[in-house]
Design a protein around this motif. Structure first.
Motif: not given
Length: 190
Positions: A171-190
């Motif tokens: 961002d404009e202040q130099g803060v580094h942003h790292v988007p992460k997938r949600s835990l629900d998106e990572l876990i497959l319920k097969l």
């Protein structure tokens, strides 16, 4: 420090307080963590080159690519560069297939650095032939990556992915942003 805290604090830092030096012994201790980590077939083909001397670190720096998603940033400026590096190599006399050993070893090393109040970044964007020539690395060693390590000076914020955007940004202040997938998106319920 609990493992959850160590993992959360182990970010890909790209700006450091270069005046805070790291000793050869600290690097050797962290490499020791990789030594005791898992290795596919227990082959243990990885070799490490610790670099802590400022002159050698300065020679390595221009051979590294920094933060590909940040198109208007060419890497840390003088004073914000890593104060140490670890070159990670595969010894092809042992095996040509190191499987996932490099990731396991890198994570172990960086968790050790975080526990000691440092941080780092795994860099695979490396001018490998120039690196081989600079440090006279014999051909039998395949260059895998460089771990850049130092005292972080940047703030890294973890946030949830929005609208499918997974690219990190500042961002404009130099803060580094790292988007992460949600835990629900990572876990497959097969």
């Amino acid at each position: 420090m609990l493992i959850n805290d160590l993992i959360y604090r182990n970010r890909s830092y790209r700006r450091f307080d270069e005046s805070v030096r790291i000793s050869e012994q600290q690097l050797i201790d962290w490499i020791g963590l990789a030594r005791f980590s898992a290795s596919a077939r227990n082959a243990q083909p990885l070799k490490f080159v610790p670099l802590w001397e400022k002159e050698r670190c300065d020679k390595l720096f221009p051979l590294l690519g920094w933060a590909g998603y940040l198109k208007d940033w060419n890497g840390p400026k003088s004073g914000e560069r890593p104060s140490a590096y670890i070159l990670m190599l595969n010894d092809t006399d042992i095996t040509t297939n190191y499987f996932c050993d490099d990731g396991i070893a890198a994570q172990s090393i960086l968790l050790g650095a975080v526990e000691a109040g440092f941080g780092g970044c795994m860099i695979a964007s490396v001018k490998k032939e120039k690196l081989r020539e600079l440090f006279q690395i014999p051909d039998r060693f395949q260059i895998l990556m460089v771990l850049a390590i130092g005292k972080p000076v940047e703030e890294v914020v973890i946030e949830n992915i929005k609208d499918g955007g997974y690219k990190y940004w500042r961002d404009e202040q130099g803060v580094h942003h790292v988007p992460k997938r949600s835990l629900d998106e990572l876990i497959l319920k097969l």
